[in-house]
Design an enzyme around this catalytic site. Sequence first.
Site, PDB file in Angstrom:
ATOM      1  N   CYS A 190      27.064   2.997  10.056  1.00  0.00           N
ATOM      2  CA  CYS A 190      26.651   3.181  11.366  1.00  0.00           C
ATOM      3  C   CYS A 190      26.840   1.923  12.544  1.00  0.00           C
ATOM      4  O   CYS A 190      26.418   0.635  11.923  1.00  0.00           O
ATOM      5  CB  CYS A 190      25.173   3.121  10.931  1.00  0.00           C
ATOM      6  SG  CYS A 190      24.360   2.947  13.215  1.00  0.00           S
ATOM      7  N   VAL A 191      27.681   1.484  13.044  1.00  0.00           N
ATOM      8  CA  VAL A 191      27.725   0.339  13.785  1.00  0.00           C
ATOM      9  C   VAL A 191      27.113   0.829  15.452  1.00  0.00           C
ATOM     10  O   VAL A 191      26.932   1.192  16.036  1.00  0.00           O
ATOM     11  CB  VAL A 191      29.658   0.421  14.159  1.00  0.00           C
ATOM     12  CG1 VAL A 191      29.935  -1.083  14.860  1.00  0.00           C
ATOM     13  CG2 VAL A 191      30.094   0.728  13.072  1.00  0.00           C
ATOM     14  N   ILE A 192      26.038  -1.054  15.808  1.00  0.00           N
ATOM     15  CA  ILE A 192      25.249  -0.792  16.663  1.00  0.00           C
ATOM     16  C   ILE A 192      26.082  -1.388  17.089  1.00  0.00           C
ATOM     17  O   ILE A 192      25.805  -3.235  16.990  1.00  0.00           O
ATOM     18  CB  ILE A 192      23.425  -0.614  16.075  1.00  0.00           C
ATOM     19  CG1 ILE A 192      23.418   0.351  15.337  1.00  0.00           C
ATOM     20  CG2 ILE A 192      23.064  -0.468  17.701  1.00  0.00           C
ATOM     21  CD1 ILE A 192      22.261   0.340  15.005  1.00  0.00           C
ATOM     22  N   HIS A 227      32.170  -7.859  18.914  1.00  0.00           N
ATOM     23  CA  HIS A 227      32.201  -7.910  17.576  1.00  0.00           C
ATOM     24  C   HIS A 227      31.916  -6.107  17.313  1.00  0.00           C
ATOM     25  O   HIS A 227      33.334  -5.898  16.334  1.00  0.00           O
ATOM     26  CB  HIS A 227      31.284  -8.126  17.040  1.00  0.00           C
ATOM     27  CG  HIS A 227      31.868  -8.543  14.579  1.00  0.00           C
ATOM     28  ND1 HIS A 227      31.194  -7.690  13.769  1.00  0.00           N
ATOM     29  CD2 HIS A 227      33.338  -8.635  14.415  1.00  0.00           C
ATOM     30  CE1 HIS A 227      31.598  -7.801  12.970  1.00  0.00           C
ATOM     31  NE2 HIS A 227      32.443  -8.512  12.959  1.00  0.00           N
ATOM     32  N   ASN A 254      35.927  11.528   9.394  1.00  0.00           N
ATOM     33  CA  ASN A 254      34.972   9.798   9.472  1.00  0.00           C
ATOM     34  C   ASN A 254      33.588  10.392  10.515  1.00  0.00           C
ATOM     35  O   ASN A 254      33.335  10.745  11.112  1.00  0.00           O
ATOM     36  CB  ASN A 254      35.716   8.966  10.470  1.00  0.00           C
ATOM     37  CG  ASN A 254      35.222   8.333  10.861  1.00  0.00           C
ATOM     38  OD1 ASN A 254      34.504   7.431  10.998  1.00  0.00           O
ATOM     39  ND2 ASN A 254      36.623   7.015  11.876  1.00  0.00           N
ATOM     40  N   THR A 263      27.444  -9.521  21.673  1.00  0.00           N
ATOM     41  CA  THR A 263      29.059 -10.048  21.631  1.00  0.00           C
ATOM     42  C   THR A 263      29.899  -8.949  21.526  1.00  0.00           C
ATOM     43  O   THR A 263      29.883  -7.513  21.207  1.00  0.00           O
ATOM     44  CB  THR A 263      29.610 -11.130  20.248  1.00  0.00           C
ATOM     45  OG1 THR A 263      29.989 -10.206  18.590  1.00  0.00           O
ATOM     46  CG2 THR A 263      28.627 -12.206  20.019  1.00  0.00           C
ATOM     47  N   LEU A 314      34.023  -2.329   7.676  1.00  0.00           N
ATOM     48  CA  LEU A 314      34.957  -2.547   8.063  1.00  0.00           C
ATOM     49  C   LEU A 314      35.251  -2.254   6.706  1.00  0.00           C
ATOM     50  O   LEU A 314      37.004  -2.437   6.385  1.00  0.00           O
ATOM     51  CB  LEU A 314      34.833  -3.923   8.318  1.00  0.00           C
ATOM     52  CG  LEU A 314      35.444  -4.368  10.116  1.00  0.00           C
ATOM     53  CD1 LEU A 314      35.746  -5.490  10.365  1.00  0.00           C
ATOM     54  CD2 LEU A 314      36.259  -3.454  10.553  1.00  0.00           C
TER      55      LEU A 314
END
Length: 148
Positions: free
Chosen positions: A73-75, A81, A106, A79, A44
């Site tokens: 890296c988004v895992i 989020h 990106n 939730t 973010l």
Amino acid sequence: MAHKILVIEARYYEGISDALLDGALAALHKSGAEVTKVTVPGALEIPHVISYAHAAQKGAAKAGFDGYVALGCVIRGETTHYDYVCEESARALMDLAVDHQLAIGNGIITVENEDQAWARAKSDKKDKGGFAANAVLKMIKIRNELGA
Ligand SMILES: Nc1c(NC[C@H](O)[C@H](O)[C@H](O)CO)[nH]c(=O)[nH]c1=O
Ligand SMILES: CC(=O)[C@@H](O)COP(=O)(O)O
């Protein structure tokens, strides 16, 4: 003329970040680019840095960055989020690129688990870091050809 590229890495997952960075730097160094790297806490925060850098070069005496590479890296967790981190970081990068004619690659991978992350981060696998770096180099070329 060597392009000036700002790499912004979100080191939320250290090892995966290293893999993404390896791929991106390999591509950028192969191109002869001049690389600057900034580290942020999470995905973010990546668009914030691009916004800061762009604002700082307005009216500045020397030219700023030619392009930007976002690495993260988004895992998915327990939730919702995950959805916000993925969608908002991608949306912000797209808005910055389109609204300000910026060249942004990106390389924020959005995955369900670590296995998927490693398969995309490793430069000898899907090399998403290298792909993002090459994307920004290509977009700089296109922008210059179009005179934007
Ligand atoms: N869960 C992940 C995050 N979350 C953190 C956010 O990106 C941000 O740093 C926080 O909300 C403070 O503003 N970030 C990742 O890069 N990857 C994740 O899996
Ligand atoms: C992608 C995220 O923000 C995630 O790591 C957060 O995990 P949780 O949804 O279990 O709090």
